[in-house]
Design a protein around this motif. Structure first.
Motif, PDB file in Angstrom:
ATOM      1  N   ALA A 186       0.690  -1.171   0.278  1.00  0.00           N
ATOM      2  CA  ALA A 186      -0.154   0.397   0.412  1.00  0.00           C
ATOM      3  C   ALA A 186       0.855   0.632  -0.361  1.00  0.00           C
ATOM      4  N   LYS A 187       1.774   1.178   0.782  1.00  0.00           N
ATOM      5  CA  LYS A 187       3.311   2.351   0.300  1.00  0.00           C
ATOM      6  C   LYS A 187       3.519   2.724  -0.649  1.00  0.00           C
ATOM      7  N   ARG A 188       3.738   1.631  -1.484  1.00  0.00           N
ATOM      8  CA  ARG A 188       4.208   1.775  -2.809  1.00  0.00           C
ATOM      9  C   ARG A 188       3.013   2.481  -3.733  1.00  0.00           C
ATOM     10  N   VAL A 189       2.416   1.987  -3.611  1.00  0.00           N
ATOM     11  CA  VAL A 189       0.785   2.060  -4.524  1.00  0.00           C
ATOM     12  C   VAL A 189       0.688   3.627  -4.341  1.00  0.00           C
ATOM     13  N   ALA A 190       0.600   4.071  -3.054  1.00  0.00           N
ATOM     14  CA  ALA A 190       0.755   5.824  -2.531  1.00  0.00           C
ATOM     15  C   ALA A 190       1.581   6.629  -2.977  1.00  0.00           C
ATOM     16  N   GLN A 191       2.903   6.087  -2.362  1.00  0.00           N
ATOM     17  CA  GLN A 191       3.764   6.744  -3.114  1.00  0.00           C
ATOM     18  C   GLN A 191       3.637   7.066  -4.837  1.00  0.00           C
ATOM     19  N   ASP A 192       3.661   5.815  -5.249  1.00  0.00           N
ATOM     20  CA  ASP A 192       3.319   6.169  -6.698  1.00  0.00           C
ATOM     21  C   ASP A 192       2.116   6.996  -7.423  1.00  0.00           C
ATOM     22  N   ALA A 193       1.352   6.241  -6.592  1.00  0.00           N
ATOM     23  CA  ALA A 193       0.259   7.757  -6.210  1.00  0.00           C
ATOM     24  C   ALA A 193       0.883   9.010  -6.525  1.00  0.00           C
ATOM     25  N   ALA A 194       1.503   9.705  -5.783  1.00  0.00           N
ATOM     26  CA  ALA A 194       1.820  10.874  -5.212  1.00  0.00           C
ATOM     27  C   ALA A 194       2.477  11.121  -5.805  1.00  0.00           C
ATOM     28  N   ILE A 195       3.551  10.711  -6.532  1.00  0.00           N
ATOM     29  CA  ILE A 195       4.950  10.801  -7.649  1.00  0.00           C
ATOM     30  C   ILE A 195       4.034  11.599  -9.018  1.00  0.00           C
ATOM     31  N   SER A 289      -4.654   8.565  -6.067  1.00  0.00           N
ATOM     32  CA  SER A 289      -3.847   9.296  -4.741  1.00  0.00           C
ATOM     33  C   SER A 289      -4.549   8.849  -3.337  1.00  0.00           C
ATOM     34  N   GLN A 290      -6.156   9.481  -3.495  1.00  0.00           N
ATOM     35  CA  GLN A 290      -6.943   9.443  -2.320  1.00  0.00           C
ATOM     36  C   GLN A 290      -7.200   7.999  -2.187  1.00  0.00           C
TER      37      GLN A 290
END
Length: 364
Positions: A186-195, A289-290
């Motif tokens: 989930a962290k990787r997905v959130a980071q990719d979405a934020a980037i 991202s949300q």
């Protein structure tokens, strides 16, 4: 009658007297005393959450018997692994292979001394009885000295406790590892979405298309108000004072306001670089991202729950009775064995005698 008696006498000696005499010699002189060591225990674990308030009231929320772990312990005690871990220092071989034990009862006396034969012999000396209602497991070990019976029982119980602890620890580690893996994903997905969202803002030169479009619409509204006011003044001057010097100024102002309105309107909608076209992609990236942030928050909660559940649900063995040190031998039951041999011999002798008499009469 005399002839029948002569026929029966050798059978009686062979089938009754000789087996009884052998039983008297074996049980009276050669059979070794057998001592029984017993221990009782129960595998405990915190009760699982009830599915309803009524179930919670009925269950009490206390400790319950861990049936899966209990079954695992019962299977373990009768397994080759239990024998191998108990006989690491030759405790079992020395206890049952002592030369002082009568050869008929001794391990290796009537068979080989391989590991498989030791396992088969060991199965006859260990008994596991699991209660169906109380969940209490009784472990019984037979040996030829009280000390050996107690030591083997204690060793088996210690290894069972180690097994339950390892199973519990592995279950805890697996649940936490799974929850931790979900958090990392989930962290990787959130980071990719934020980037991706940040890269889009940099490429488009916007922070929030919706807010910026709102600001531009407000600006366009003010410009339109100014344009209406300037046109009104221009029409009035052209109507009442056509020679006024301000007419040229108002014409330039009206044209400038119109160009500014057209430019701002084009920036809001109507082109590939407009805010309206950027808003669609921005909303998609923002929703992704949300969602990733909410998913990350949910996995963090799941990790905390898994850690709390792992700390709470730990199975362990609670000893009800430690391995006992027998005071006297309970086996073999010598008188019972002799009497049983005698009665069995009589039954066999009677049946064989009747068969032989019947065959002889049929021949006559």
């Amino acid at each position: 009658m005399l002839q029948r008696y002569k026929i029966a006498s050798p059978l009686f000696l062979l089938l009754v007297v000789m087996p009884t005499a052998i039983a008297v010699l074996y049980f009276g002189l050669f059979a070794n005393d057998v001592y029984l060591s017993e221990s009782r225990f129960v595998v405990r674990s915190p009760s699982k959450s009830s599915i309803s308030p009524l179930g919670m009231v009925l269950s009490g929320g206390g400790l319950t018997g861990a049936s899966e772990e209990s079954n695992a312990v019962s299977e373990y005690l009768e397994s080759r692994r239990a024998l191998a871990e108990t006989d690491t220092d030759a405790l079992v071989r020395n206890a049952y292979g002592n030369p002082g034990i009568f050869w008929f009862d001794r391990f290796g006396g009537t068979s080989g001394t391989s590991r498989e034969q030791l396992y088969k012999y060991f199965q006859t000396k260990v008994a596991v009885e699991q209660g169906t209602t109380t969940h209490v497991t009784k472990l019984t070990v037979r040996a030829f000295t009280p000390q050996d019976a107690q030591r083997i029982n204690a060793r088996l119980l210690e290894r069972s406790e180690a097994l339950v602890n390892s199973l519990s620890e592995r279950a805890r580690a697996d649940s936490i590892a799974i929850a931790t893996g979900e958090v990392n994903d989930a962290k990787r997905v959130a980071q990719d979405a934020a980037i991706a969202l940040s890269r889009f803002r940099n490429q488009q030169g916007v922070i929030n298309p919706e807010q910026q479009a709102t600001a531009r619409l407000q600006m366009i509204s003010k410009l339109q108000d100014e344009l209406i006011s300037a046109r009104t003044q221009l029409q009035q001057l052209q109507t009442y004072t056509p020679e006024a010097s301000q007419i040229s100024f108002l014409r330039v102002r009206v044209a400038a306001l119109q160009r500014e309105i057209d430019q701002q309107t084009a920036g809001v909608a109507g082109g590939n670089r407009s805010l309206s076209s950027a808003a669609v992609r921005y909303q998609e990236l923002q929703l992704t991202s949300q969602f990733a942030e909410k998913q990350l928050a949910a996995t963090l909660v799941s990790l905390q729950d898994a850690q709390a559940e792992a700390r709470r649900k730990r199975a362990y063995i609670e000893r009800i009775a430690n391995p006992s040190l027998p005071d006297y031998a309970v086996e073999p039951r010598r008188y019972r064995g002799i009497i049983a041999t005698f009665i069995l011999g009589l039954l066999v002798w009677g049946v064989v005698s009747m068969l032989m008499v019947g065959v002889r009469e049929h021949r006559d």
